[in-house]
Design a protein around this motif. Structure first.
Motif, PDB file in Angstrom:
ATOM      1  N   GLU A 109     -24.614 121.047  41.146  1.00 22.45           N
ATOM      2  CA  GLU A 109     -24.414 121.176  39.594  1.00 22.45           C
ATOM      3  C   GLU A 109     -23.367 120.052  39.194  1.00 22.45           C
ATOM      4  O   GLU A 109     -22.580 119.746  39.637  1.00 22.45           O
ATOM      5  CB  GLU A 109     -23.793 122.523  39.333  1.00 22.45           C
ATOM      6  N   VAL A 110     -24.112 119.372  38.090  1.00 23.43           N
ATOM      7  CA  VAL A 110     -23.327 118.229  37.685  1.00 23.43           C
ATOM      8  C   VAL A 110     -22.387 118.770  36.358  1.00 23.43           C
ATOM      9  O   VAL A 110     -22.742 119.303  35.343  1.00 23.43           O
ATOM     10  CB  VAL A 110     -24.124 117.430  36.827  1.00 23.43           C
ATOM     11  N   LYS A 111     -20.798 118.506  36.856  1.00 28.24           N
ATOM     12  CA  LYS A 111     -19.999 119.042  35.836  1.00 28.24           C
ATOM     13  C   LYS A 111     -19.142 117.928  35.413  1.00 28.24           C
ATOM     14  O   LYS A 111     -18.540 118.082  34.294  1.00 28.24           O
ATOM     15  CB  LYS A 111     -19.135 120.183  36.492  1.00 28.24           C
ATOM     16  N   LYS A 112     -18.886 116.917  36.175  1.00 25.37           N
ATOM     17  CA  LYS A 112     -18.036 115.748  35.836  1.00 25.37           C
ATOM     18  C   LYS A 112     -18.834 114.620  35.769  1.00 25.37           C
ATOM     19  O   LYS A 112     -19.226 114.162  37.131  1.00 25.37           O
ATOM     20  CB  LYS A 112     -16.821 115.743  36.355  1.00 25.37           C
ATOM     21  N   VAL A 113     -18.845 113.653  35.066  1.00 26.01           N
ATOM     22  CA  VAL A 113     -19.386 112.145  35.094  1.00 26.01           C
ATOM     23  C   VAL A 113     -18.713 111.230  34.847  1.00 26.01           C
ATOM     24  O   VAL A 113     -17.936 111.492  33.708  1.00 26.01           O
ATOM     25  CB  VAL A 113     -20.870 112.390  34.026  1.00 26.01           C
ATOM     26  N   LEU A 114     -18.815 109.972  35.442  1.00 24.39           N
ATOM     27  CA  LEU A 114     -18.254 108.941  34.715  1.00 24.39           C
ATOM     28  C   LEU A 114     -19.013 107.884  34.193  1.00 24.39           C
ATOM     29  O   LEU A 114     -19.935 107.534  35.007  1.00 24.39           O
ATOM     30  CB  LEU A 114     -17.087 108.409  36.001  1.00 24.39           C
ATOM     31  N   PHE A 115     -18.875 107.081  33.163  1.00 24.13           N
ATOM     32  CA  PHE A 115     -19.471 106.049  32.750  1.00 24.13           C
ATOM     33  C   PHE A 115     -18.709 104.731  32.684  1.00 24.13           C
ATOM     34  O   PHE A 115     -17.322 104.862  32.352  1.00 24.13           O
ATOM     35  CB  PHE A 115     -19.899 106.359  31.069  1.00 24.13           C
ATOM     36  N   TYR A 116     -19.311 103.710  33.015  1.00 19.87           N
ATOM     37  CA  TYR A 116     -18.909 102.373  33.164  1.00 19.87           C
ATOM     38  C   TYR A 116     -19.670 101.580  31.865  1.00 19.87           C
ATOM     39  O   TYR A 116     -20.784 101.575  31.985  1.00 19.87           O
ATOM     40  CB  TYR A 116     -19.015 101.587  34.290  1.00 19.87           C
ATOM     41  N   ILE A 144     -23.196 109.132  26.185  1.00 27.51           N
ATOM     42  CA  ILE A 144     -22.264 110.194  26.653  1.00 27.51           C
ATOM     43  C   ILE A 144     -22.261 111.273  25.689  1.00 27.51           C
ATOM     44  O   ILE A 144     -21.947 112.351  26.477  1.00 27.51           O
ATOM     45  CB  ILE A 144     -20.794 109.305  26.274  1.00 27.51           C
ATOM     46  N   GLN A 145     -22.767 111.356  24.505  1.00 27.09           N
ATOM     47  CA  GLN A 145     -22.882 112.744  23.818  1.00 27.09           C
ATOM     48  C   GLN A 145     -23.714 113.606  24.399  1.00 27.09           C
ATOM     49  O   GLN A 145     -23.628 114.765  24.349  1.00 27.09           O
ATOM     50  CB  GLN A 145     -23.093 112.104  21.947  1.00 27.09           C
ATOM     51  N   GLN A 146     -25.091 112.928  24.681  1.00 22.47           N
ATOM     52  CA  GLN A 146     -25.836 113.798  25.481  1.00 22.47           C
ATOM     53  C   GLN A 146     -25.488 114.593  26.534  1.00 22.47           C
ATOM     54  O   GLN A 146     -25.676 115.772  26.675  1.00 22.47           O
ATOM     55  CB  GLN A 146     -27.089 112.912  25.850  1.00 22.47           C
ATOM     56  N   LYS A 147     -24.764 113.996  27.449  1.00 21.18           N
ATOM     57  CA  LYS A 147     -24.030 114.628  28.608  1.00 21.18           C
ATOM     58  C   LYS A 147     -23.079 115.766  28.071  1.00 21.18           C
ATOM     59  O   LYS A 147     -23.170 116.805  28.598  1.00 21.18           O
ATOM     60  CB  LYS A 147     -23.327 113.846  29.575  1.00 21.18           C
ATOM     61  N   ARG A 148     -22.257 115.386  27.166  1.00 22.28           N
ATOM     62  CA  ARG A 148     -21.214 116.364  26.614  1.00 22.28           C
ATOM     63  C   ARG A 148     -22.073 117.432  25.932  1.00 22.28           C
ATOM     64  O   ARG A 148     -21.402 118.749  25.997  1.00 22.28           O
ATOM     65  CB  ARG A 148     -20.295 115.697  25.564  1.00 22.28           C
ATOM     66  N   SER A 149     -23.479 117.324  25.283  1.00 22.23           N
ATOM     67  CA  SER A 149     -23.898 118.481  24.601  1.00 22.23           C
ATOM     68  C   SER A 149     -24.405 119.376  25.778  1.00 22.23           C
ATOM     69  O   SER A 149     -24.702 120.556  25.523  1.00 22.23           O
ATOM     70  CB  SER A 149     -25.143 117.886  23.937  1.00 22.23           C
ATOM     71  N   ILE A 188     -21.308 119.008  29.968  1.00 24.56           N
ATOM     72  CA  ILE A 188     -20.694 118.089  31.134  1.00 24.56           C
ATOM     73  C   ILE A 188     -19.377 117.388  30.668  1.00 24.56           C
ATOM     74  O   ILE A 188     -19.464 116.907  29.416  1.00 24.56           O
ATOM     75  CB  ILE A 188     -21.711 116.958  31.655  1.00 24.56           C
ATOM     76  N   THR A 189     -18.526 117.343  31.502  1.00 22.83           N
ATOM     77  CA  THR A 189     -17.152 116.584  31.089  1.00 22.83           C
ATOM     78  C   THR A 189     -17.602 114.918  31.446  1.00 22.83           C
ATOM     79  O   THR A 189     -17.899 114.685  32.509  1.00 22.83           O
ATOM     80  CB  THR A 189     -15.949 117.063  31.902  1.00 22.83           C
ATOM     81  N   VAL A 190     -17.281 114.194  30.183  1.00 22.71           N
ATOM     82  CA  VAL A 190     -17.387 112.772  30.599  1.00 22.71           C
ATOM     83  C   VAL A 190     -16.246 111.932  30.413  1.00 22.71           C
ATOM     84  O   VAL A 190     -15.549 112.281  29.478  1.00 22.71           O
ATOM     85  CB  VAL A 190     -18.457 112.284  29.677  1.00 22.71           C
ATOM     86  N   ASP A 191     -16.087 110.961  31.336  1.00 24.63           N
ATOM     87  CA  ASP A 191     -15.003 109.925  31.239  1.00 24.63           C
ATOM     88  C   ASP A 191     -15.577 108.823  31.439  1.00 24.63           C
ATOM     89  O   ASP A 191     -16.793 108.415  31.542  1.00 24.63           O
ATOM     90  CB  ASP A 191     -14.094 110.221  32.422  1.00 24.63           C
ATOM     91  N   VAL A 192     -14.609 107.712  30.603  1.00 23.37           N
ATOM     92  CA  VAL A 192     -15.152 106.326  30.150  1.00 23.37           C
ATOM     93  C   VAL A 192     -14.241 105.454  30.688  1.00 23.37           C
ATOM     94  O   VAL A 192     -13.024 105.483  30.720  1.00 23.37           O
ATOM     95  CB  VAL A 192     -15.591 106.053  28.773  1.00 23.37           C
ATOM     96  N   ILE A 193     -14.794 104.260  31.515  1.00 25.73           N
ATOM     97  CA  ILE A 193     -14.128 102.981  31.790  1.00 25.73           C
ATOM     98  C   ILE A 193     -14.877 101.909  31.109  1.00 25.73           C
ATOM     99  O   ILE A 193     -15.919 101.846  31.521  1.00 25.73           O
ATOM    100  CB  ILE A 193     -14.047 103.063  33.301  1.00 25.73           C
ATOM    101  N   GLY A 209     -15.095 112.874  45.352  1.00 25.29           N
ATOM    102  CA  GLY A 209     -15.525 114.060  44.991  1.00 25.29           C
ATOM    103  C   GLY A 209     -14.914 114.231  43.515  1.00 25.29           C
ATOM    104  O   GLY A 209     -15.237 115.497  42.702  1.00 25.29           O
ATOM    105  N   THR A 210     -14.253 113.376  42.826  1.00 23.52           N
ATOM    106  CA  THR A 210     -13.787 113.350  41.477  1.00 23.52           C
ATOM    107  C   THR A 210     -14.786 113.425  40.316  1.00 23.52           C
ATOM    108  O   THR A 210     -14.768 114.397  39.376  1.00 23.52           O
ATOM    109  CB  THR A 210     -12.852 112.016  41.101  1.00 23.52           C
ATOM    110  N   TYR A 211     -15.978 112.726  40.596  1.00 21.42           N
ATOM    111  CA  TYR A 211     -17.188 112.726  39.688  1.00 21.42           C
ATOM    112  C   TYR A 211     -18.479 113.175  40.400  1.00 21.42           C
ATOM    113  O   TYR A 211     -18.728 112.630  41.547  1.00 21.42           O
ATOM    114  CB  TYR A 211     -17.177 111.460  39.119  1.00 21.42           C
TER     115      TYR A 211
END
Length: 287
Positions: A73-80, A104-109, A112-117, A163-165
Protein backbone atom coordinates in the motif's frame (compact mmCIF):
# COMPACT_ATOMS: atom_id res chain seq x y z
CA UNK A 1 10.49 69.36 -26.99
CA UNK A 2 9.85 67.87 -23.55
CA UNK A 3 7.98 64.99 -25.15
CA UNK A 4 10.82 64.36 -27.61
CA UNK A 5 13.38 64.23 -24.82
CA UNK A 6 11.33 61.62 -22.95
CA UNK A 7 10.98 59.50 -26.09
CA UNK A 8 14.72 59.79 -26.71
CA UNK A 9 15.44 58.55 -23.17
CA UNK A 10 13.17 55.57 -23.78
CA UNK A 11 14.95 54.80 -27.05
CA UNK A 12 18.32 54.75 -25.28
CA UNK A 13 16.87 52.51 -22.54
CA UNK A 14 15.37 50.04 -25.04
CA UNK A 15 18.64 49.93 -27.00
CA UNK A 16 20.54 49.01 -23.84
CA UNK A 17 17.99 46.34 -23.01
CA UNK A 18 18.25 44.92 -26.52
CA UNK A 19 22.02 44.65 -26.17
CA UNK A 20 21.59 42.68 -22.95
CA UNK A 21 18.96 40.29 -24.32
CA UNK A 22 21.01 39.74 -27.49
CA UNK A 23 24.10 38.92 -25.42
CA UNK A 24 22.09 36.55 -23.21
CA UNK A 25 20.73 34.83 -26.30
CA UNK A 26 24.25 34.25 -27.63
CA UNK A 27 25.48 32.93 -24.28
CA UNK A 28 22.52 30.56 -24.00
CA UNK A 29 23.07 29.35 -27.56
CA UNK A 30 26.68 28.45 -26.73
CA UNK A 31 25.66 26.69 -23.51
CA UNK A 32 22.83 24.91 -25.28
CA UNK A 33 25.18 23.31 -27.81
CA UNK A 34 27.26 21.80 -25.02
CA UNK A 35 24.21 20.76 -22.99
CA UNK A 36 22.54 19.21 -26.05
CA UNK A 37 25.64 17.18 -26.83
CA UNK A 38 25.77 15.98 -23.22
CA UNK A 39 22.11 14.89 -23.33
CA UNK A 40 22.53 13.06 -26.61
CA UNK A 41 25.66 11.31 -25.35
CA UNK A 42 24.13 10.22 -22.04
CA UNK A 43 20.68 9.18 -23.31
CA UNK A 44 21.62 5.90 -25.08
CA UNK A 45 23.57 4.66 -22.07
CA UNK A 46 20.79 5.57 -19.63
CA UNK A 47 18.14 3.93 -21.82
CA UNK A 48 20.13 0.74 -22.31
CA UNK A 49 20.97 0.45 -18.61
CA UNK A 50 17.30 0.90 -17.74
CA UNK A 51 16.40 -1.81 -20.27
CA UNK A 52 18.99 -4.26 -18.94
CA UNK A 53 17.88 -3.73 -15.33
CA UNK A 54 14.21 -4.07 -16.24
CA UNK A 55 14.96 -7.40 -17.91
CA UNK A 56 17.08 -8.53 -14.99
CA UNK A 57 14.35 -7.59 -12.55
CA UNK A 58 11.81 -9.56 -14.58
CA UNK A 59 13.83 -12.73 -13.97
CA UNK A 60 14.02 -12.31 -10.22
CA UNK A 61 11.61 -11.86 -7.37
CA UNK A 62 10.93 -8.48 -5.78
CA UNK A 63 12.89 -9.45 -2.67
CA UNK A 64 16.07 -9.81 -4.75
CA UNK A 65 16.84 -6.16 -3.98
CA UNK A 66 15.08 -3.44 -1.91
CA UNK A 67 14.86 -1.13 -4.96
CA UNK A 68 12.54 -3.61 -6.66
CA UNK A 69 10.12 -3.99 -3.77
CA UNK A 70 6.65 -2.69 -4.55
CA UNK A 71 4.77 -1.73 -1.37
CA UNK A 72 1.47 -3.42 -0.62
CA UNK A 73 0.00 0.00 0.00
CA UNK A 74 1.39 3.40 -0.98
CA UNK A 75 1.08 5.75 1.99
CA UNK A 76 3.97 8.18 1.60
CA UNK A 77 5.64 9.48 -1.57
CA UNK A 78 8.62 11.76 -2.20
CA UNK A 79 8.81 14.06 -5.23
CA UNK A 80 12.02 15.54 -6.64
CA UNK A 81 11.23 18.64 -8.73
CA UNK A 82 13.98 19.74 -11.14
CA UNK A 83 13.87 23.51 -11.82
CA UNK A 84 16.52 26.16 -12.50
CA UNK A 85 18.42 28.54 -10.25
CA UNK A 86 17.90 31.50 -12.59
CA UNK A 87 14.95 33.09 -14.31
CA UNK A 88 14.52 34.78 -17.71
CA UNK A 89 13.90 31.41 -19.37
CA UNK A 90 10.34 31.72 -20.60
CA UNK A 91 7.85 29.14 -19.36
CA UNK A 92 10.56 26.63 -18.39
CA UNK A 93 9.91 26.87 -14.64
CA UNK A 94 6.23 27.84 -14.62
CA UNK A 95 5.17 24.92 -16.83
CA UNK A 96 7.25 22.46 -14.83
CA UNK A 97 6.01 23.68 -11.45
CA UNK A 98 2.42 23.54 -12.70
CA UNK A 99 2.93 19.92 -13.82
CA UNK A 100 4.58 19.03 -10.50
CA UNK A 101 1.77 20.56 -8.45
CA UNK A 102 -0.78 18.69 -10.53
CA UNK A 103 1.01 15.36 -9.97
CA UNK A 104 1.37 16.06 -6.26
CA UNK A 105 -2.26 17.07 -5.90
CA UNK A 106 -3.32 13.85 -7.65
CA UNK A 107 -1.43 11.79 -5.07
CA UNK A 108 -2.83 13.78 -2.17
CA UNK A 109 -6.35 13.41 -3.48
CA UNK A 110 -5.84 9.64 -3.09
CA UNK A 111 -5.02 10.11 0.60
CA UNK A 112 -1.26 9.75 0.10
CA UNK A 113 1.20 11.91 2.06
CA UNK A 114 3.56 13.74 -0.32
CA UNK A 115 6.88 15.39 0.51
CA UNK A 116 8.86 17.59 -1.88
CA UNK A 117 12.56 18.16 -2.50
CA UNK A 118 13.36 20.94 -4.96
CA UNK A 119 16.31 21.13 -7.30
CA UNK A 120 17.01 24.81 -8.06
CA UNK A 121 16.03 28.11 -6.46
CA UNK A 122 12.85 28.46 -8.51
CA UNK A 123 11.56 25.15 -7.21
CA UNK A 124 12.51 26.13 -3.66
CA UNK A 125 10.63 29.42 -3.97
CA UNK A 126 7.57 27.68 -5.43
CA UNK A 127 7.34 24.93 -2.79
CA UNK A 128 8.88 26.44 0.34
CA UNK A 129 5.41 27.10 1.78
CA UNK A 130 4.11 23.67 0.78
CA UNK A 131 3.25 21.49 3.78
CA UNK A 132 5.47 18.72 2.45
CA UNK A 133 8.54 20.77 1.54
CA UNK A 134 11.70 19.18 2.93
CA UNK A 135 14.77 20.83 1.42
CA UNK A 136 16.32 22.20 -1.75
CA UNK A 137 19.52 21.69 -3.71
CA UNK A 138 20.57 25.07 -5.13
CA UNK A 139 23.39 26.50 -7.26
CA UNK A 140 24.06 23.23 -9.09
CA UNK A 141 22.11 23.52 -12.34
CA UNK A 142 24.58 25.90 -13.95
CA UNK A 143 27.72 23.92 -13.11
CA UNK A 144 26.72 20.29 -12.91
CA UNK A 145 29.37 17.86 -11.71
CA UNK A 146 29.06 14.21 -10.80
CA UNK A 147 29.55 14.84 -7.07
CA UNK A 148 26.20 16.64 -7.06
CA UNK A 149 24.63 13.77 -8.98
CA UNK A 150 25.96 11.22 -6.46
CA UNK A 151 24.73 13.30 -3.52
CA UNK A 152 21.19 13.62 -4.90
CA UNK A 153 21.07 9.99 -6.04
CA UNK A 154 22.40 8.76 -2.70
CA UNK A 155 19.76 10.64 -0.72
CA UNK A 156 17.05 9.56 -3.15
CA UNK A 157 18.00 5.89 -2.82
CA UNK A 158 18.33 6.05 0.96
CA UNK A 159 14.92 7.69 1.37
CA UNK A 160 13.35 4.68 -0.35
CA UNK A 161 15.49 1.84 0.94
CA UNK A 162 15.15 3.02 4.53
CA UNK A 163 11.38 2.63 4.26
CA UNK A 164 10.71 6.34 4.82
CA UNK A 165 8.87 6.53 1.50
CA UNK A 166 6.94 3.91 -0.44
CA UNK A 167 7.71 5.54 -3.79
CA UNK A 168 10.05 8.21 -5.13
CA UNK A 169 9.01 10.26 -8.16
CA UNK A 170 10.65 13.03 -10.14
CA UNK A 171 9.35 15.83 -12.34
CA UNK A 172 11.73 17.36 -14.88
CA UNK A 173 11.75 18.98 -18.31
CA UNK A 174 12.63 16.45 -20.98
CA UNK A 175 14.62 18.02 -23.80
CA UNK A 176 13.13 17.13 -27.20
CA UNK A 177 14.15 19.98 -29.50
CA UNK A 178 15.23 23.59 -29.11
CA UNK A 179 11.57 24.62 -29.30
CA UNK A 180 10.10 21.70 -27.38
CA UNK A 181 10.69 20.80 -23.74
CA UNK A 182 8.16 18.48 -22.12
CA UNK A 183 7.45 18.48 -18.36
CA UNK A 184 7.76 14.79 -17.47
CA UNK A 185 6.79 12.94 -14.29
CA UNK A 186 8.37 9.53 -13.72
CA UNK A 187 8.57 7.00 -10.89
CA UNK A 188 12.22 6.50 -10.03
CA UNK A 189 11.80 3.91 -7.25
CA UNK A 190 10.79 1.16 -6.99
CA UNK A 191 12.11 0.17 -10.40
CA UNK A 192 9.56 -1.33 -12.74
CA UNK A 193 10.44 -4.71 -14.23
CA UNK A 194 9.65 -5.70 -17.79
CA UNK A 195 6.69 -8.09 -17.68
CA UNK A 196 7.83 -11.68 -18.20
CA UNK A 197 5.35 -13.78 -20.18
CA UNK A 198 7.04 -17.01 -19.13
CA UNK A 199 8.78 -17.58 -22.44
CA UNK A 200 12.34 -18.82 -22.83
CA UNK A 201 15.01 -16.77 -21.05
CA UNK A 202 16.81 -15.99 -24.27
CA UNK A 203 13.65 -14.33 -25.54
CA UNK A 204 14.65 -11.44 -23.28
CA UNK A 205 17.83 -11.08 -25.26
CA UNK A 206 20.45 -11.37 -22.47
CA UNK A 207 22.64 -14.00 -20.80
CA UNK A 208 24.17 -12.91 -17.51
CA UNK A 209 27.28 -13.80 -15.54
CA UNK A 210 27.36 -13.81 -12.49
CA UNK A 211 23.85 -14.26 -11.09
CA UNK A 212 21.05 -11.80 -11.61
CA UNK A 213 20.97 -10.99 -7.89
CA UNK A 214 24.65 -10.06 -7.82
CA UNK A 215 24.32 -7.93 -10.92
CA UNK A 216 21.28 -6.13 -9.52
CA UNK A 217 23.15 -5.33 -6.31
CA UNK A 218 25.82 -3.59 -8.39
CA UNK A 219 23.72 -2.05 -11.11
CA UNK A 220 20.66 -0.72 -9.27
CA UNK A 221 22.45 1.99 -7.23
CA UNK A 222 24.42 2.92 -10.35
CA UNK A 223 21.18 3.10 -12.33
CA UNK A 224 19.74 5.69 -9.93
CA UNK A 225 22.85 7.85 -10.43
CA UNK A 226 22.62 7.52 -14.20
CA UNK A 227 18.91 8.42 -14.23
CA UNK A 228 19.44 11.44 -11.95
CA UNK A 229 22.31 12.56 -14.17
CA UNK A 230 20.11 12.20 -17.27
CA UNK A 231 17.30 14.21 -15.67
CA UNK A 232 19.69 17.00 -14.68
CA UNK A 233 21.23 17.10 -18.16
CA UNK A 234 17.77 17.22 -19.76
CA UNK A 235 16.77 19.98 -17.38
CA UNK A 236 19.89 22.03 -18.12
CA UNK A 237 19.52 21.68 -21.89
CA UNK A 238 15.82 22.58 -21.66
CA UNK A 239 16.62 25.63 -19.55
CA UNK A 240 19.16 26.98 -22.04
CA UNK A 241 16.86 26.28 -24.99
CA UNK A 242 13.98 28.05 -23.28
CA UNK A 243 16.20 31.00 -22.29
CA UNK A 244 17.61 31.32 -25.80
CA UNK A 245 14.10 31.34 -27.27
CA UNK A 246 12.87 33.85 -24.68
CA UNK A 247 15.83 36.19 -25.24
CA UNK A 248 15.41 35.96 -29.01
CA UNK A 249 11.77 36.96 -28.62
CA UNK A 250 12.73 39.78 -26.24
CA UNK A 251 15.35 41.06 -28.70
CA UNK A 252 12.83 41.05 -31.55
CA UNK A 253 10.27 42.84 -29.39
CA UNK A 254 12.87 45.46 -28.44
CA UNK A 255 13.67 46.04 -32.12
CA UNK A 256 9.99 46.49 -32.91
CA UNK A 257 9.60 48.87 -29.97
CA UNK A 258 12.60 50.88 -31.21
CA UNK A 259 11.01 51.16 -34.63
CA UNK A 260 7.78 52.53 -33.14
CA UNK A 261 9.60 54.87 -30.74
CA UNK A 262 11.79 56.22 -33.55
CA UNK A 263 8.69 56.92 -35.63
CA UNK A 264 7.03 58.60 -32.66
CA UNK A 265 10.17 60.64 -31.94
CA UNK A 266 10.43 61.85 -35.56
CA UNK A 267 6.78 62.85 -35.56
CA UNK A 268 7.16 64.74 -32.28
CA UNK A 269 10.30 66.46 -33.57
CA UNK A 270 8.58 67.36 -36.83
CA UNK A 271 5.60 68.75 -34.93
CA UNK A 272 7.90 70.85 -32.74
CA UNK A 273 9.73 72.24 -35.78
CA UNK A 274 6.43 73.02 -37.50
CA UNK A 275 5.23 74.85 -34.38
CA UNK A 276 8.43 76.91 -34.20
CA UNK A 277 8.19 77.83 -37.89
CA UNK A 278 4.58 78.87 -37.42
CA UNK A 279 5.55 81.09 -34.51
CA UNK A 280 8.37 82.69 -36.52
CA UNK A 281 6.11 83.34 -39.49
CA UNK A 282 3.39 84.75 -37.23
CA UNK A 283 5.95 87.03 -35.54
CA UNK A 284 7.31 88.23 -38.86
CA UNK A 285 3.77 88.97 -40.06
CA UNK A 286 3.06 91.03 -36.95
CA UNK A 287 6.16 93.15 -37.54
Amino acid sequence: MAGSKEIKRRIVSVKNTRQITKAMKMVSAAKLRRAQEAVQSARPYANKLREVIANLAARTSEDAHPMLANPKEVKKVLFYVFTSDRGLCGSFNSALIRAAKLAIQQKRSEGITVDVIAIGKKGRDAFRRDQGFQKAFIDITGRLNYDDVQTIAGELSESFMSGTYDEVHSVYNKFVTVLTQVPTAVRVLPIEATPNDGSDEEALGYLYEPSEEQLLAELLPKNVEVQVNAMLLNSMASEQASRMTAMDSATNNASEMLRKLSLKYNRARQAAITTELSEIIAGAGAL
